[in-house]
Design a protein around this motif. Structure first.
Motif, mmCIF file in Angstrom:
data_model
loop_
_atom_site.group_PDB
_atom_site.id
_atom_site.type_symbol
_atom_site.label_atom_id
_atom_site.label_comp_id
_atom_site.label_asym_id
_atom_site.label_seq_id
_atom_site.Cartn_x
_atom_site.Cartn_y
_atom_site.Cartn_z
ATOM 1 N N MET A 1 0.848 -1.177 0.000
ATOM 2 C CA MET A 1 0.000 0.000 0.000
ATOM 3 C C MET A 1 0.897 1.245 0.000
ATOM 4 O O MET A 1 1.750 1.394 0.861
ATOM 5 C CB MET A 1 -0.874 0.017 1.241
ATOM 6 N N VAL A 2 0.668 2.117 -0.952
ATOM 7 C CA VAL A 2 1.458 3.330 -1.066
ATOM 8 C C VAL A 2 0.831 4.419 -0.193
ATOM 9 O O VAL A 2 -0.371 4.649 -0.240
ATOM 10 C CB VAL A 2 1.535 3.789 -2.537
ATOM 11 N N ARG A 3 1.676 5.067 0.601
ATOM 12 C CA ARG A 3 1.204 6.152 1.457
ATOM 13 C C ARG A 3 1.010 7.410 0.620
ATOM 14 O O ARG A 3 1.382 7.475 -0.553
ATOM 15 C CB ARG A 3 2.216 6.432 2.575
ATOM 16 N N GLU A 4 0.464 8.419 1.239
ATOM 17 C CA GLU A 4 0.211 9.682 0.557
ATOM 18 C C GLU A 4 1.507 10.329 0.059
ATOM 19 O O GLU A 4 1.529 10.987 -0.975
ATOM 20 C CB GLU A 4 -0.504 10.629 1.524
ATOM 21 N N ASP A 5 2.609 10.120 0.787
ATOM 22 C CA ASP A 5 3.891 10.710 0.390
ATOM 23 C C ASP A 5 4.668 9.845 -0.602
ATOM 24 O O ASP A 5 5.810 10.134 -0.925
ATOM 25 C CB ASP A 5 4.747 11.014 1.617
ATOM 26 N N GLY A 6 4.050 8.757 -1.086
ATOM 27 C CA GLY A 6 4.686 7.912 -2.087
ATOM 28 C C GLY A 6 5.532 6.787 -1.524
ATOM 29 O O GLY A 6 6.080 5.986 -2.270
ATOM 30 N N LYS A 7 5.649 6.714 -0.203
ATOM 31 C CA LYS A 7 6.455 5.657 0.413
ATOM 32 C C LYS A 7 5.587 4.454 0.734
ATOM 33 O O LYS A 7 4.379 4.561 0.895
ATOM 34 C CB LYS A 7 7.125 6.176 1.680
ATOM 35 N N ARG A 8 6.247 3.311 0.826
ATOM 36 C CA ARG A 8 5.574 2.068 1.170
ATOM 37 C C ARG A 8 6.169 1.541 2.465
ATOM 38 O O ARG A 8 7.306 1.846 2.798
ATOM 39 C CB ARG A 8 5.763 1.037 0.055
ATOM 40 N N ASN A 9 5.390 0.750 3.190
ATOM 41 C CA ASN A 9 5.847 0.162 4.446
ATOM 42 C C ASN A 9 6.179 -1.305 4.234
ATOM 43 O O ASN A 9 5.428 -2.033 3.564
ATOM 44 C CB ASN A 9 4.773 0.300 5.525
ATOM 45 N N PHE A 10 7.294 -1.739 4.823
ATOM 46 C CA PHE A 10 7.771 -3.107 4.725
ATOM 47 C C PHE A 10 8.018 -3.633 6.131
ATOM 48 O O PHE A 10 8.609 -2.941 6.956
ATOM 49 C CB PHE A 10 9.066 -3.167 3.910
ATOM 50 N N VAL A 11 7.571 -4.852 6.385
ATOM 51 C CA VAL A 11 7.706 -5.461 7.710
ATOM 52 C C VAL A 11 8.801 -6.516 7.652
ATOM 53 O O VAL A 11 8.823 -7.360 6.746
ATOM 54 C CB VAL A 11 6.376 -6.121 8.138
ATOM 55 N N LEU A 12 9.723 -6.469 8.618
ATOM 56 C CA LEU A 12 10.790 -7.463 8.717
ATOM 57 C C LEU A 12 10.185 -8.784 9.154
ATOM 58 O O LEU A 12 9.511 -8.858 10.180
ATOM 59 C CB LEU A 12 11.854 -6.997 9.714
ATOM 60 N N ARG A 13 10.390 -9.821 8.373
ATOM 61 C CA ARG A 13 9.777 -11.128 8.617
ATOM 62 C C ARG A 13 10.850 -12.108 9.075
ATOM 63 O O ARG A 13 11.852 -12.307 8.402
ATOM 64 C CB ARG A 13 9.115 -11.597 7.327
ATOM 65 N N GLU A 14 10.621 -12.735 10.219
ATOM 66 C CA GLU A 14 11.561 -13.718 10.767
ATOM 67 C C GLU A 14 11.356 -15.065 10.080
ATOM 68 O O GLU A 14 10.371 -15.273 9.366
ATOM 69 C CB GLU A 14 11.338 -13.862 12.280
ATOM 70 N N GLU A 15 12.296 -15.996 10.311
ATOM 71 C CA GLU A 15 12.219 -17.323 9.701
ATOM 72 C C GLU A 15 10.958 -18.087 10.104
ATOM 73 O O GLU A 15 10.409 -18.841 9.321
ATOM 74 C CB GLU A 15 13.455 -18.149 10.070
ATOM 75 N N ASN A 16 10.497 -17.867 11.339
ATOM 76 C CA ASN A 16 9.324 -18.594 11.821
ATOM 77 C C ASN A 16 8.006 -17.939 11.402
ATOM 78 O O ASN A 16 6.938 -18.388 11.793
ATOM 79 C CB ASN A 16 9.370 -18.757 13.346
ATOM 80 N N GLY A 17 8.066 -16.856 10.641
ATOM 81 C CA GLY A 17 6.869 -16.206 10.139
ATOM 82 C C GLY A 17 6.395 -15.022 10.946
ATOM 83 O O GLY A 17 5.478 -14.321 10.534
ATOM 84 N N THR A 18 7.008 -14.781 12.111
ATOM 85 C CA THR A 18 6.611 -13.616 12.896
ATOM 86 C C THR A 18 7.162 -12.357 12.232
ATOM 87 O O THR A 18 8.189 -12.389 11.565
ATOM 88 C CB THR A 18 7.121 -13.698 14.348
ATOM 89 N N GLU A 19 6.448 -11.275 12.438
ATOM 90 C CA GLU A 19 6.850 -10.008 11.830
ATOM 91 C C GLU A 19 7.103 -8.995 12.935
ATOM 92 O O GLU A 19 6.354 -8.924 13.901
ATOM 93 C CB GLU A 19 5.770 -9.524 10.874
ATOM 94 N N SER A 20 8.186 -8.232 12.796
ATOM 95 C CA SER A 20 8.545 -7.289 13.856
ATOM 96 C C SER A 20 8.626 -5.867 13.313
ATOM 97 O O SER A 20 7.604 -5.269 13.016
ATOM 98 C CB SER A 20 9.856 -7.722 14.505
ATOM 99 N N SER A 21 9.775 -5.346 13.132
ATOM 100 C CA SER A 21 10.001 -3.939 12.798
ATOM 101 C C SER A 21 9.417 -3.553 11.450
ATOM 102 O O SER A 21 9.390 -4.347 10.514
ATOM 103 C CB SER A 21 11.501 -3.659 12.779
ATOM 104 N N VAL A 22 9.010 -2.296 11.348
ATOM 105 C CA VAL A 22 8.486 -1.747 10.103
ATOM 106 C C VAL A 22 9.482 -0.724 9.578
ATOM 107 O O VAL A 22 9.955 0.144 10.314
ATOM 108 C CB VAL A 22 7.112 -1.070 10.317
ATOM 109 N N PHE A 23 9.819 -0.839 8.295
ATOM 110 C CA PHE A 23 10.722 0.101 7.629
ATOM 111 C C PHE A 23 9.979 0.683 6.442
ATOM 112 O O PHE A 23 9.235 -0.018 5.759
ATOM 113 C CB PHE A 23 11.990 -0.611 7.154
#
Length: 104
Positions: A1-23
């Motif tokens: 999903m593209v934000r209003e400022d043109g940036k997108r959010n990406f979630v760091l995904r661990e090997e076990n499928g859990t997701e933590s930090s957002v970049f």
């Protein structure tokens, strides 16, 4: 999903499928570079490249997972650094390995 400022959010995904930090970034590589700087750095870029770590970033709102080899190293701060900056900085780099689609 593209934000209003043109940036997108990406979630760091661990090997076990859990997701933590957002970049965020306009491109997946930009977000991956931010994630790479959080890795434990070594003392030179050559050593860091040999010890590359796989990172997976899922683009929020999609089933796409961007896969990168990432590495980080410690380097001297530039001569024109601001007063508050310490003497060493962490640099990072990435190499894209591909894209996977989740089947959840």
């Amino acid at each position: 999903m593209v934000r209003e400022d043109g940036k997108r959010n990406f979630v760091l995904r661990e090997e076990n499928g859990t997701e933590s930090s957002v970049f965020s970034g306009s491109m997946p590589r930009q977000a991956a570079l931010k994630a790479a700087r959080r890795l434990d750095p070594v003392d030179s870029e050559d050593k860091a490249r040999e010890q590359a770590t796989e990172i997976r970033l899922r683009e929020k709102g999609t089933d796409k997972v961007h896969i990168f080899d990432a590495w980080a190293w410690v380097d001297d701060a530039p001569d024109d650094k601001p007063d508050w900056m310490e003497g060493d900085i962490t640099k990072g780099n990435v190499s894209k390995q591909g894209i996977e689609h989740l089947e959840e």
